[in-house]
Design a protein around this motif. Structure first.
Motif, PDB file in Angstrom:
ATOM      1  N   ARG A   1       0.838  -1.207   0.000  1.00  0.00           N
ATOM      2  CA  ARG A   1       0.000   0.000   0.000  1.00  0.00           C
ATOM      3  C   ARG A   1       0.867   1.248   0.000  1.00  0.00           C
ATOM      4  NH1 ARG A   1      -3.507  -0.527   4.575  1.00  0.00           N
ATOM      5  NH2 ARG A   1      -1.730   0.251   5.727  1.00  0.00           N
ATOM      6  N   ARG A   2       1.925   1.252   0.799  1.00  0.00           N
ATOM      7  CA  ARG A   2       2.838   2.394   0.832  1.00  0.00           C
ATOM      8  C   ARG A   2       3.529   2.567  -0.527  1.00  0.00           C
ATOM      9  NH1 ARG A   2       5.678   5.867   4.627  1.00  0.00           N
ATOM     10  NH2 ARG A   2       6.800   7.219   3.213  1.00  0.00           N
ATOM     11  N   ALA A   3       3.919   1.459  -1.136  1.00  0.00           N
ATOM     12  CA  ALA A   3       4.530   1.527  -2.477  1.00  0.00           C
ATOM     13  C   ALA A   3       3.539   2.113  -3.479  1.00  0.00           C
ATOM     14  CB  ALA A   3       4.990   0.138  -2.919  1.00  0.00           C
ATOM     15  N   MET A   4       2.242   1.744  -3.347  1.00  0.00           N
ATOM     16  CA  MET A   4       1.234   2.304  -4.255  1.00  0.00           C
ATOM     17  C   MET A   4       1.071   3.804  -4.047  1.00  0.00           C
ATOM     18  SD  MET A   4      -1.834  -0.481  -4.861  1.00  0.00           S
ATOM     19  CE  MET A   4      -2.629  -0.125  -3.341  1.00  0.00           C
ATOM     20  N   VAL A   5       1.020   4.230  -2.802  1.00  0.00           N
ATOM     21  CA  VAL A   5       0.869   5.656  -2.510  1.00  0.00           C
ATOM     22  C   VAL A   5       2.062   6.423  -3.064  1.00  0.00           C
ATOM     23  CG1 VAL A   5       0.843   7.364  -0.652  1.00  0.00           C
ATOM     24  CG2 VAL A   5      -0.652   5.377  -0.529  1.00  0.00           C
ATOM     25  N   ASN A   6       3.264   5.945  -2.790  1.00  0.00           N
ATOM     26  CA  ASN A   6       4.466   6.631  -3.272  1.00  0.00           C
ATOM     27  C   ASN A   6       4.528   6.667  -4.796  1.00  0.00           C
ATOM     28  OD1 ASN A   6       5.286   7.062  -0.644  1.00  0.00           O
ATOM     29  ND2 ASN A   6       6.720   5.358  -0.617  1.00  0.00           N
ATOM     30  N   THR A   7       4.208   5.553  -5.424  1.00  0.00           N
ATOM     31  CA  THR A   7       4.230   5.497  -6.889  1.00  0.00           C
ATOM     32  C   THR A   7       3.163   6.410  -7.473  1.00  0.00           C
ATOM     33  OG1 THR A   7       5.052   3.229  -6.790  1.00  0.00           O
ATOM     34  CG2 THR A   7       4.098   3.945  -8.870  1.00  0.00           C
ATOM     35  N   HIS A   8       1.983   6.405  -6.885  1.00  0.00           N
ATOM     36  CA  HIS A   8       0.898   7.270  -7.364  1.00  0.00           C
ATOM     37  C   HIS A   8       1.300   8.744  -7.266  1.00  0.00           C
ATOM     38  CE1 HIS A   8      -3.073   8.792  -8.167  1.00  0.00           C
ATOM     39  NE2 HIS A   8      -3.134   9.370  -6.994  1.00  0.00           N
ATOM     40  N   ILE A   9       1.874   9.134  -6.144  1.00  0.00           N
ATOM     41  CA  ILE A   9       2.317  10.513  -5.976  1.00  0.00           C
ATOM     42  C   ILE A   9       3.401  10.848  -7.003  1.00  0.00           C
ATOM     43  CG2 ILE A   9       3.552  12.093  -4.422  1.00  0.00           C
ATOM     44  CD1 ILE A   9       1.981  10.710  -2.104  1.00  0.00           C
ATOM     45  N   SER A  10       4.306   9.921  -7.217  1.00  0.00           N
ATOM     46  CA  SER A  10       5.371  10.133  -8.205  1.00  0.00           C
ATOM     47  C   SER A  10       4.785  10.308  -9.606  1.00  0.00           C
ATOM     48  CB  SER A  10       6.327   8.940  -8.181  1.00  0.00           C
ATOM     49  OG  SER A  10       7.264   9.023  -9.215  1.00  0.00           O
ATOM     50  N   TRP A  11       3.828   9.475  -9.968  1.00  0.00           N
ATOM     51  CA  TRP A  11       3.191   9.590 -11.278  1.00  0.00           C
ATOM     52  C   TRP A  11       2.470  10.913 -11.419  1.00  0.00           C
ATOM     53  CZ3 TRP A  11       0.435   4.229 -12.115  1.00  0.00           C
ATOM     54  CH2 TRP A  11       1.403   3.243 -12.333  1.00  0.00           C
ATOM     55  N   ARG A  12       1.804  11.367 -10.353  1.00  0.00           N
ATOM     56  CA  ARG A  12       1.067  12.630 -10.417  1.00  0.00           C
ATOM     57  C   ARG A  12       2.012  13.819 -10.578  1.00  0.00           C
ATOM     58  NH1 ARG A  12      -3.956  12.840 -11.741  1.00  0.00           N
ATOM     59  NH2 ARG A  12      -3.991  14.839 -10.715  1.00  0.00           N
ATOM     60  N   ARG A  13       3.197  13.708 -10.039  1.00  0.00           N
ATOM     61  CA  ARG A  13       4.164  14.801 -10.163  1.00  0.00           C
ATOM     62  C   ARG A  13       4.640  14.984 -11.592  1.00  0.00           C
ATOM     63  NH1 ARG A  13       7.314  13.230  -4.765  1.00  0.00           N
ATOM     64  NH2 ARG A  13       6.001  14.388  -3.324  1.00  0.00           N
ATOM     65  N   ARG A  14       4.576  13.927 -12.374  1.00  0.00           N
ATOM     66  CA  ARG A  14       5.021  14.010 -13.768  1.00  0.00           C
ATOM     67  C   ARG A  14       4.108  14.882 -14.611  1.00  0.00           C
ATOM     68  NH1 ARG A  14       6.199   7.723 -14.801  1.00  0.00           N
ATOM     69  NH2 ARG A  14       7.758   7.489 -13.180  1.00  0.00           N
ATOM     70  N   ARG A  15       2.858  15.000 -14.186  1.00  0.00           N
ATOM     71  CA  ARG A  15       1.870  15.844 -14.867  1.00  0.00           C
ATOM     72  C   ARG A  15       1.727  15.516 -16.357  1.00  0.00           C
ATOM     73  NH1 ARG A  15      -0.686  18.769 -10.992  1.00  0.00           N
ATOM     74  NH2 ARG A  15       0.749  19.665  -9.530  1.00  0.00           N
ATOM     75  N   THR A  16       1.665  14.249 -16.668  1.00  0.00           N
ATOM     76  CA  THR A  16       1.484  13.870 -18.062  1.00  0.00           C
ATOM     77  C   THR A  16       0.035  14.112 -18.470  1.00  0.00           C
ATOM     78  OG1 THR A  16       1.002  11.595 -17.445  1.00  0.00           O
ATOM     79  CG2 THR A  16       3.289  12.110 -17.999  1.00  0.00           C
ATOM     80  N   VAL A  17      -0.142  14.433 -19.715  1.00  0.00           N
ATOM     81  CA  VAL A  17      -1.478  14.643 -20.261  1.00  0.00           C
ATOM     82  C   VAL A  17      -1.856  13.378 -21.022  1.00  0.00           C
ATOM     83  CG1 VAL A  17      -2.865  16.046 -21.837  1.00  0.00           C
ATOM     84  CG2 VAL A  17      -1.054  17.103 -20.472  1.00  0.00           C
TER      85      VAL A  17
END
Length: 173
Positions: free
Chosen positions: A63-79
């Motif tokens: 779950r922690r890995a998912m949260v961290n990965t999700h936050i990392s993906w959101r920081r990329r701001r891909t469209v």
């Protein structure tokens, strides 16, 4: 990975994937992204599986890995791009039935900013305490409290839910 570790990891994935997939979906709001998020998190976890001995610790680790990965993906701001072979002349008919209440709740949840949505999912879907949510997100307790309060207020407004005044015990519109 050793054979006995591989068997333990496979059993964990079979048993806990449905719950983890629901969390991933609530974090991302998209089934495809949720599948990618879970797969990436499980892959990261598999590299360190030999260190994990407790089943509850394993679930928290993923779950922690998912949260961290999700936050990392959101920081990329891909469209996101949607490729269509043919453009439709008009929008599809939504049909005769209004959207289900759960659909409205998911839409309202998806409309929250990523960190706020993560707090709401961890606190109220996963049932974590404020302290455990802060630890899972790597943030302060105060941040979790304020994000939860603001997130619930936004969801109430979006879903036209009445607020409850605990001081007076009365429901307010």
């Amino acid at each position: 990975m050793r054979a006995d570790d591989r068997d333990d990891f496979t059993a964990f994935v079979r048993e806990r994937s449905p719950n983890l997939m629901r969390v991933a979906f609530l974090l991302t709001g998209d089934r495809g992204l949720a599948e990618d998020l879970l797969q990436t998190s499980l892959e990261k976890t598999s590299r360190h599986w030999h260190k994990i001995r407790e089943p509850d610790a394993a679930y928290a680790y993923v779950r922690r890995a998912m949260v961290n990965t999700h936050i990392s993906w959101r920081r990329r701001r891909t469209v996101p791009e949607v490729l269509l072979e043919d453009l439709p002349d008009r929008a599809p008919d939504p049909g005769p039935h209004p959207p289900a209440r759960s659909g409205a709740a998911l839409a309202a949840l998806a409309g929250l900013p990523p960190r706020m949505r993560t707090v709401i999912v961890l606190r109220f879907y996963e049932g974590l305490s404020e302290a455990d949510t802060a630890a899972a997100m790597g943030s302060s307790l105060g941040s979790v409290k304020s994000q939860a309060s603001r997130g619930l207020a936004r969801l109430r407004v979006e879903l036209d839910e009445p607020t409850h005044s605990f001081a007076s015990g009365k429901t307010q519109p």
